[in-house]
Design a protein around this motif. Structure first.
Motif, mmCIF file in Angstrom:
data_model
loop_
_atom_site.group_PDB
_atom_site.id
_atom_site.type_symbol
_atom_site.label_atom_id
_atom_site.label_comp_id
_atom_site.label_asym_id
_atom_site.label_seq_id
_atom_site.Cartn_x
_atom_site.Cartn_y
_atom_site.Cartn_z
ATOM 1 N N THR A 149 -4.658 -4.102 18.184
ATOM 2 C CA THR A 149 -3.395 -4.752 17.818
ATOM 3 C C THR A 149 -3.136 -4.584 16.332
ATOM 4 O OG1 THR A 149 -3.627 -6.389 19.590
ATOM 5 C CG2 THR A 149 -2.122 -6.922 17.786
ATOM 6 N N LEU A 150 -4.166 -4.759 15.515
ATOM 7 C CA LEU A 150 -4.031 -4.585 14.071
ATOM 8 C C LEU A 150 -3.593 -3.164 13.730
ATOM 9 C CD1 LEU A 150 -4.409 -5.670 11.181
ATOM 10 C CD2 LEU A 150 -6.809 -4.970 11.318
ATOM 11 N N VAL A 151 -4.199 -2.174 14.367
ATOM 12 C CA VAL A 151 -3.832 -0.771 14.131
ATOM 13 C C VAL A 151 -2.362 -0.550 14.476
ATOM 14 C CG1 VAL A 151 -4.194 1.610 14.908
ATOM 15 C CG2 VAL A 151 -6.163 0.139 14.439
ATOM 16 N N ASN A 152 -1.924 -1.094 15.621
ATOM 17 C CA ASN A 152 -0.533 -0.934 16.042
ATOM 18 C C ASN A 152 0.431 -1.681 15.133
ATOM 19 O OD1 ASN A 152 0.066 0.413 18.951
ATOM 20 N ND2 ASN A 152 -2.040 -0.358 18.873
ATOM 21 N N CYS A 153 -0.024 -2.787 14.538
ATOM 22 C CA CYS A 153 0.833 -3.551 13.631
ATOM 23 C C CYS A 153 1.087 -2.806 12.326
ATOM 24 C CB CYS A 153 0.191 -4.900 13.305
ATOM 25 S SG CYS A 153 0.292 -6.121 14.627
ATOM 26 N N VAL A 154 0.070 -2.113 11.850
ATOM 27 C CA VAL A 154 0.126 -1.532 10.515
ATOM 28 C C VAL A 154 0.869 -0.208 10.487
ATOM 29 C CG1 VAL A 154 -1.284 -0.588 8.632
ATOM 30 C CG2 VAL A 154 -1.933 -2.733 9.732
ATOM 31 N N ASN A 155 0.676 0.637 11.503
ATOM 32 C CA ASN A 155 1.242 1.977 11.415
ATOM 33 C C ASN A 155 1.372 2.609 12.794
ATOM 34 O OD1 ASN A 155 1.609 4.857 10.845
ATOM 35 N ND2 ASN A 155 1.009 4.375 8.743
ATOM 36 N N LYS A 171 7.920 -3.851 6.152
ATOM 37 C CA LYS A 171 7.028 -2.971 5.405
ATOM 38 C C LYS A 171 6.473 -1.866 6.302
ATOM 39 C CE LYS A 171 2.781 -2.886 2.653
ATOM 40 N NZ LYS A 171 1.656 -3.706 2.080
ATOM 41 N N PHE A 172 5.993 -2.256 7.497
ATOM 42 C CA PHE A 172 5.349 -1.291 8.384
ATOM 43 C C PHE A 172 6.292 -0.709 9.423
ATOM 44 C CE2 PHE A 172 1.786 -4.407 7.436
ATOM 45 C CZ PHE A 172 1.227 -3.615 6.434
ATOM 46 N N MET A 173 7.476 -1.312 9.597
ATOM 47 C CA MET A 173 8.467 -0.877 10.591
ATOM 48 C C MET A 173 7.881 -0.885 12.003
ATOM 49 S SD MET A 173 11.135 -0.601 8.829
ATOM 50 C CE MET A 173 12.247 0.096 10.017
ATOM 51 N N THR A 174 7.147 -1.962 12.312
ATOM 52 C CA THR A 174 6.583 -2.148 13.643
ATOM 53 C C THR A 174 7.001 -3.521 14.170
ATOM 54 O OG1 THR A 174 4.543 -3.088 12.714
ATOM 55 C CG2 THR A 174 4.566 -0.711 13.162
ATOM 56 N N PRO A 175 7.079 -3.693 15.493
ATOM 57 C CA PRO A 175 7.446 -5.018 16.055
ATOM 58 C C PRO A 175 6.252 -5.967 16.003
ATOM 59 C CG PRO A 175 7.028 -3.473 17.828
ATOM 60 C CD PRO A 175 6.915 -2.678 16.547
ATOM 61 N N LEU A 176 5.876 -6.356 14.806
ATOM 62 C CA LEU A 176 4.636 -7.096 14.561
ATOM 63 C C LEU A 176 4.555 -8.413 15.343
ATOM 64 C CD1 LEU A 176 2.832 -7.177 11.163
ATOM 65 C CD2 LEU A 176 2.987 -9.260 12.493
ATOM 66 N N PRO A 177 5.607 -9.248 15.358
ATOM 67 C CA PRO A 177 5.508 -10.488 16.133
ATOM 68 C C PRO A 177 5.254 -10.244 17.621
ATOM 69 C CG PRO A 177 7.324 -10.627 14.575
ATOM 70 C CD PRO A 177 6.860 -9.202 14.563
ATOM 71 N N SER A 178 5.894 -9.221 18.206
ATOM 72 C CA SER A 178 5.670 -8.910 19.619
ATOM 73 C C SER A 178 4.248 -8.435 19.868
ATOM 74 C CB SER A 178 6.664 -7.837 20.089
ATOM 75 O OG SER A 178 7.954 -8.368 20.219
ATOM 76 N N LEU A 179 3.708 -7.643 18.943
ATOM 77 C CA LEU A 179 2.332 -7.171 19.072
ATOM 78 C C LEU A 179 1.350 -8.338 19.044
ATOM 79 C CD1 LEU A 179 2.648 -4.026 16.808
ATOM 80 C CD2 LEU A 179 1.766 -3.987 19.150
ATOM 81 N N LEU A 197 6.905 -15.545 7.573
ATOM 82 C CA LEU A 197 5.456 -15.371 7.609
ATOM 83 C C LEU A 197 5.080 -13.900 7.761
ATOM 84 C CD1 LEU A 197 2.634 -16.718 7.746
ATOM 85 C CD2 LEU A 197 2.945 -16.845 10.245
ATOM 86 N N PHE A 198 5.817 -13.182 8.625
ATOM 87 C CA PHE A 198 5.487 -11.785 8.905
ATOM 88 C C PHE A 198 6.451 -10.796 8.255
ATOM 89 C CE2 PHE A 198 3.782 -14.083 12.701
ATOM 90 C CZ PHE A 198 2.444 -13.877 12.414
ATOM 91 N N PHE A 199 7.287 -11.296 7.335
ATOM 92 C CA PHE A 199 8.226 -10.441 6.607
ATOM 93 C C PHE A 199 9.002 -9.565 7.594
ATOM 94 C CE2 PHE A 199 9.064 -7.000 3.300
ATOM 95 C CZ PHE A 199 10.026 -7.760 2.662
ATOM 96 N N ALA A 200 9.589 -10.216 8.603
ATOM 97 C CA ALA A 200 10.242 -9.508 9.691
ATOM 98 C C ALA A 200 11.718 -9.812 9.738
ATOM 99 C CB ALA A 200 9.603 -9.894 11.029
#
Length: 483
Positions: free
Chosen positions: A158-164, A342-350, A472-475
């Motif tokens: 999940t961390l890998v998918n969040c970052v890049n 920053k990462f252009m990923t759907p971080l909250p969903s991940l 919190l997640f800069f989203a």
């Protein structure tokens, strides 16, 4: 960019400049995503289930081939859906387009509650069991070690998918190659055995074949379990470069390749083990390695672990896009439809998917839910293909860059009806529980979606929580562009 660059509208923060999930997946990424998700632990363990229900070597090989053909036909139908309805989310988007809010919400509900988190948990637990097997020789690994490693695996990926996104696709590419190498080792070893004259299993290939339709259906379920995941590229259509070309190409490359590899792998198994020996094995690939690889037999559990690791990465990547699209349509809380700027990923969903999966890792008997989830998923896949036919009738002028022959969806639906109805005789309770799972989403839909006049205090609390999560997640909320 500072937080002051985010504008708040209707409880959702949006960036001042238009931004979206980027199209970063090429044809090679699409192929490795499909192959990487499909080739999980199934081909290393499912041959026993197929043989047990089919009754003979010939029938089981026939079923493996037919499963590949069925999935290819279904995937071609999905290529029409994916290029006509150019949205991520797969089945959710197609059912919503054809049949409206309630059916699509029910799919989203069971996907969140059962299909994805249970699948992720089982895959992570399987990874842990295999990776720990060489360490705990002579006895199985302790449950606490398995659970902790499974939870760590889900969290890491999940961390890998969040970052890049590129990191996630690189993980997928590497582990897809690894699992194909493992299967090639099995295939080459099996062919060598056949050349040495080990053909006893093939002398009477159809002896003891079952004639019971319900057993054939159960054999197909075991085979199709190993092919599951062929719909997942449609979950990320919006991130696929040139989807009109790359979606069907990825399908045409992946599924025939997997079908051939699966057939040859099963032939290799039967060259080394008799049908009776295969039925007595709980891990066919490991038994195969013990018989053929000698002191190097320890490598097969590692290969299986790598295979499940890559499959889990692909499932985490695609399922987060489903949650994202569901929230974007208003069927899930709005904070899930936001992208980390920053990462252009759907971080909250991940992170949401990660938490749901970790809940099931801690469950006592997560495997009991697999059968129910498989039945439910089959219902909605059939509904998606039925939606293709319905849209052909109701919207004949709809733009369809790819238009498959009408015989394909008709054939696929006939197969689906057979596979859904036949098991009612042998395992009606599993089917009933699956339908109950779907039905539990109806009151949730009535309260969360259909009920428009919610108390103002409740709406304010949701809005404040959404803003908190975004800060919190800069989203920020994605701004859609028309194609």
């Amino acid at each position: 960019m500072s937080h002051t660059d985010i504008k708040i509208a209707n409880g959702i923060a949006t960036e001042t400049d238009t931004f979206q999930l980027k199209k970063q997946l090429g044809l090679y990424n699409g192929v490795t995503l499909i192959v990487g998700i499909i080739v999980g632990s199934g081909i290393f363990v499912s041959p026993k289930g197929v043989l047990q229900e089919a009754g003979s070597v010939g029938s089981s090989l026939l079923i493996w081939g037919l499963c590949g053909v069925i999935c290819l036909v279904g995937a071609l139908c999905y290529s029409e859906l994916g290029t006509s309805i150019l949205k991520s989310g797969g089945d959710y988007s197609y059912i919503n387009e054809a049949f409206g809010d309630l059916p699509s919400f029910l799919y989203l509900w069971v996907a969140i509650v059962i299909i994805f988190p249970v699948g992720n948990a089982v895959t992570a637990i399987t990874f842990s069991n295999y990776i720990l097997q060489p360490v705990f020789t002579g006895c199985g690994p302790p449950n606490i070690a398995v659970s902790l490693l499974a939870a760590s695996c889900i969290t890491l990926l999940t961390l890998v998918n969040c970052v890049n996104v590129k990191w996630a696709t690189r993980v997928q590419d590497i582990f897809t190659v690894t699992k194909i190498v493992a299967l090639l080792v099995i295939i080459i070893t099996g062919i060598a055995k056949i050349c040495m004259g080990y053909v006893e299993s093939f002398e009477k290939p159809f002896e003891s074949s079952t004639s019971d339709p319900s057993r054939f259906a159960l054999a197909f379920y075991s085979g199709l379990f190993s092919y599951s995941g062929w719909t997942y590229l449609n979950m990320v259509t919006e991130e696929l470069k040139d989807p009109y070309r790359n979606l069907p190409r990825a399908i045409w490359i992946s599924l025939p390749l997997i079908t051939i590899i699966y057939l040859l792998t099963n032939v290799a198994y039967f060259a080394v083990m008799s049908p009776m020996e295969m039925l007595e094995s709980d891990a066919v690939a490991v038994t195969f390695a013990n018989r053929t690889l000698g002191v190097m037999s320890w490598i097969m559990p590692i290969f299986v672990a790598f295979s499940t690791f890559g499959g889990l990465n692909g499932a985490i990547f695609t399922s987060s896009r489903l949650f994202f699209v569901g929230a974007r349509a208003g069927h899930l809380p709005g904070f899930l439809a936001t992208i980390n700027m920053k990462f252009m990923t759907p971080l909250p969903s991940l992170l949401f998917g990660c938490v749901m999966s970790l809940v099931y890792v801690c469950a006592s008997d997560v495997y009991a839910l697999i059968t129910y989830g498989a039945f439910v998923e089959s219902v909605f896949i059939a509904m998606s293909v039925a939606g293709l036919l319905y849209l052909r009738y109701t919207r004949p002028d709809m733009k369809r860059p790819i238009k498959v022959n009408i015989a394909f969806p008709v054939f696929f639906l006939i197969v689906c009806v057979f596979l859904l109805i036949t098991p009612l005789a042998s395992s009606p309770m599993s089917c009933f529980i699956g339908l109950v799972m779907i039905a539990t989403g109806v009151p949730v839909y009535l309260v969360t979606v259909l009920w428009k006049k919610k108390p103002q205090r409740f709406l304010l609390a949701i809005e404040q929580f959404t803003i908190f999560v975004q800060k919190l997640f800069f989203a920020a909320r994605e701004e859609m562009k028309e194609d």
